[in-house]
Scaffold this active site. Structure first.
Site, PDB file in Angstrom:
ATOM      1  N   TYR A 130     -11.251   7.657  19.037  1.00 26.50           N
ATOM      2  CA  TYR A 130     -11.381   6.390  18.296  1.00 26.50           C
ATOM      3  C   TYR A 130     -10.784   5.246  19.110  1.00 26.50           C
ATOM      4  CZ  TYR A 130     -10.476   2.805  14.770  1.00 26.50           C
ATOM      5  OH  TYR A 130     -10.425   1.608  14.090  1.00 26.50           O
ATOM      6  N   GLU A 189      -0.668  -8.813  12.794  1.00 25.02           N
ATOM      7  CA  GLU A 189      -0.998  -8.156  11.539  1.00 25.02           C
ATOM      8  C   GLU A 189      -1.624  -9.124  10.555  1.00 25.02           C
ATOM      9  OE1 GLU A 189      -1.159  -5.164  11.560  1.00 25.02           O
ATOM     10  OE2 GLU A 189      -0.224  -5.230  13.507  1.00 25.02           O
ATOM     11  N   TYR A 200     -11.797  12.436  11.212  1.00 20.37           N
ATOM     12  CA  TYR A 200     -12.715  11.867  10.218  1.00 20.37           C
ATOM     13  C   TYR A 200     -13.739  12.891   9.770  1.00 20.37           C
ATOM     14  CZ  TYR A 200     -11.039   7.155  11.484  1.00 20.37           C
ATOM     15  OH  TYR A 200     -10.289   6.039  11.714  1.00 20.37           O
ATOM     16  N   GLN A 233       0.833  -1.196   0.000  1.00 15.29           N
ATOM     17  CA  GLN A 233       0.000   0.000   0.000  1.00 15.29           C
ATOM     18  C   GLN A 233       0.870   1.250   0.000  1.00 15.29           C
ATOM     19  OE1 GLN A 233      -2.129  -0.301   3.755  1.00 15.29           O
ATOM     20  NE2 GLN A 233      -0.292  -1.169   4.664  1.00 15.29           N
ATOM     21  N   ASP A 291       0.579 -13.098   9.039  1.00 14.38           N
ATOM     22  CA  ASP A 291      -0.818 -13.217   8.647  1.00 14.38           C
ATOM     23  C   ASP A 291      -1.659 -13.623   9.858  1.00 14.38           C
ATOM     24  OD1 ASP A 291      -3.270 -13.870   7.554  1.00 14.38           O
ATOM     25  OD2 ASP A 291      -2.404 -14.763   5.755  1.00 14.38           O
ATOM     26  N   ASP A 313      -9.017  -4.207  14.642  1.00 12.03           N
ATOM     27  CA  ASP A 313      -8.786  -2.891  14.026  1.00 12.03           C
ATOM     28  C   ASP A 313      -8.261  -3.060  12.605  1.00 12.03           C
ATOM     29  OD1 ASP A 313      -8.836  -0.096  14.165  1.00 12.03           O
ATOM     30  OD2 ASP A 313      -6.712   0.003  14.647  1.00 12.03           O
ATOM     31  N   ASP A 317      -0.896   1.530  13.927  1.00 13.14           N
ATOM     32  CA  ASP A 317      -0.467   2.852  14.368  1.00 13.14           C
ATOM     33  C   ASP A 317       0.016   2.814  15.811  1.00 13.14           C
ATOM     34  OD1 ASP A 317      -2.965   3.282  16.096  1.00 13.14           O
ATOM     35  OD2 ASP A 317      -3.827   3.033  14.105  1.00 13.14           O
ATOM     36  N   GLU A 353     -16.670  13.224  10.809  1.00 10.81           N
ATOM     37  CA  GLU A 353     -17.965  12.564  10.715  1.00 10.81           C
ATOM     38  C   GLU A 353     -18.112  11.669  11.938  1.00 10.81           C
ATOM     39  OE1 GLU A 353     -18.069  10.059   7.223  1.00 10.81           O
ATOM     40  OE2 GLU A 353     -15.973   9.550   7.437  1.00 10.81           O
TER      41      GLU A 353
END
Length: 361
Positions: free
Chosen positions: A167, A210, A357, A138, A261, A282, A191, A359
């Protein structure tokens, strides 16, 4: 300009023509009998304007110019002021609404425009690119906002800012849970925010795992807190208000971070009979797609849910993010998935405001 009456297209065109001609702009008029006028004005320096006159009473003026200095912006404002004044003279008291939108800056070094989850465009007060790297999975950006501090953005999706403790607190149970001496499993959370906050609460052990993209090649485009080693590297350097020092080492006194994984890890834990008091997912938000039988992200979510239930103690709790409150169909579909799990569950939900966000989530 939104008018209270039908627009006299020819009268509007003639009234505004002199303003653009004074700028040395050449004019091209397109006239549709039932659909009004489209007029383009082009200047020698490459600036141009579109005047769209709809007969039902909507008049739009779009101006584009390659002026990034104060003088250029002042010239644009002066031109638009003249257009507004002339329209008010022409239409008198029959203008319902005048709306002038701020300039959109295209092609800048710093990208300030990012969409909300429900597809609205937000302009952030970004003033610095702190980190911008492509991992094998990514694009990873950390941008600085004057309001929100550093913001982690993965593949164009706003993940978390230094301002977004709300959050992290919500996905941990909003202060209602006692993590002291508990076994906790975090899925995703790269994070470091969740890990950092839970370690403060004296758990017995926190395992953060992860997800690999290898077996889910489509899913990763929708993940919102999915990470790899490069995300960890970026966050531990540039998001320390969020993660503190927990990402400096992958092992601590009461935590470990596994970069592998999470699906085979969950299967292995289930087979070994390893159980957790809390599982915090998350990895990804509820998919926006409303076709859960066709979308691979729904398939992924169902798998994670089932595997998580198998490693959760009988009185354990599973926390996860939903999505923005406007995506009611997708959220309802997610709740329906909970009734399809192999074991019965009870659930509750909470709405919180996540600052960056812009929102409710």
């Amino acid at each position: 300009f939104s008018l209270n009456l039908a627009a006299d297209c020819n009268a509007v065109l003639k009234a505004l023509q002199p303003i653009f001609q004074e700028q040395g702009m050449t004019e091209t008029v397109h006239n549709w009998e039932d659909h009004g006028y489209l007029v383009t004005y082009i200047k020698k320096n490459g600036s141009f304007a579109n005047l769209r006159i709809h007969p039902h009473g909507l008049v739009l003026v779009d101006l584009q110019s390659y002026n990034d200095d104060m003088k250029g912006r002042e010239e644009v404002d002066q031109l638009l002021n003249k257009v507004e004044e002339r329209m008010k003279e022409l239409i008198h008291g029959n203008i319902k609404r005048v709306k002038r939108l701020p300039a959109i800056l295209r092609g800048g070094v710093i990208d300030r425009y990012w969409p909300t989850a429900d597809g609205r465009l937000v302009e952030y007060d970004i003033d610095e690119v702190v980190y911008d790297e492509d991992s094998p999975f990514q694009n990873i950006k950390i941008l600085h906002s004057k309001q929100f501090g550093n913001i982690l953005i993965l593949s164009g999706d706003v993940n978390l800012a230094e301002s977004d403790l709300a959050y992290t607190q919500a996905i941990m149970g909003s202060g209602k849970e006692d993590y002291t001496g508990k076994e906790v499993l975090i899925l995703g959370g790269g994070d470091g925010g969740i890990l950092y906050e839970i370690v403060k609460l004296k758990p017995k052990m926190v395992t953060m795992v992860e997800i690999s993209f290898d077996k889910w090649p489509i899913v990763h485009i929708n993940l919102t807190s999915n990470i790899d080693q490069m995300v960890i590297d970026g966050c531990k350097k540039h998001m320390r208000k969020t993660c503190g020092d927990v990402l400096d080492n992958l092992k601590g006194e009461c935590y470990q971070v596994l970069i592998e994984d999470c699906i085979p890890v969950l299967k292995r834990y289930a087979k070994e009979g390893r159980m957790f008091d809390y599982v915090i997912n998350d990895l990804t938000a509820v998919p926006i797609s409303t076709s859960p039988e066709e979308d691979s992200t729904w398939e992924f979510l169902r798998l994670i849910l089932d595997l998580s239930m198998k490693v959760l103690k009988q009185d354990g709790k599973y926390f996860t993010q939903g999505n923005c409150i406007n995506l009611t169909d997708a959220l309802t579909l997610y709740e329906e998935q909970l009734s399809r799990l192999y074991c019965p569950v009870e659930f509750s939900k909470e709405t919180v405001c996540v600052p960056s966000y812009m929102e409710l989530y």
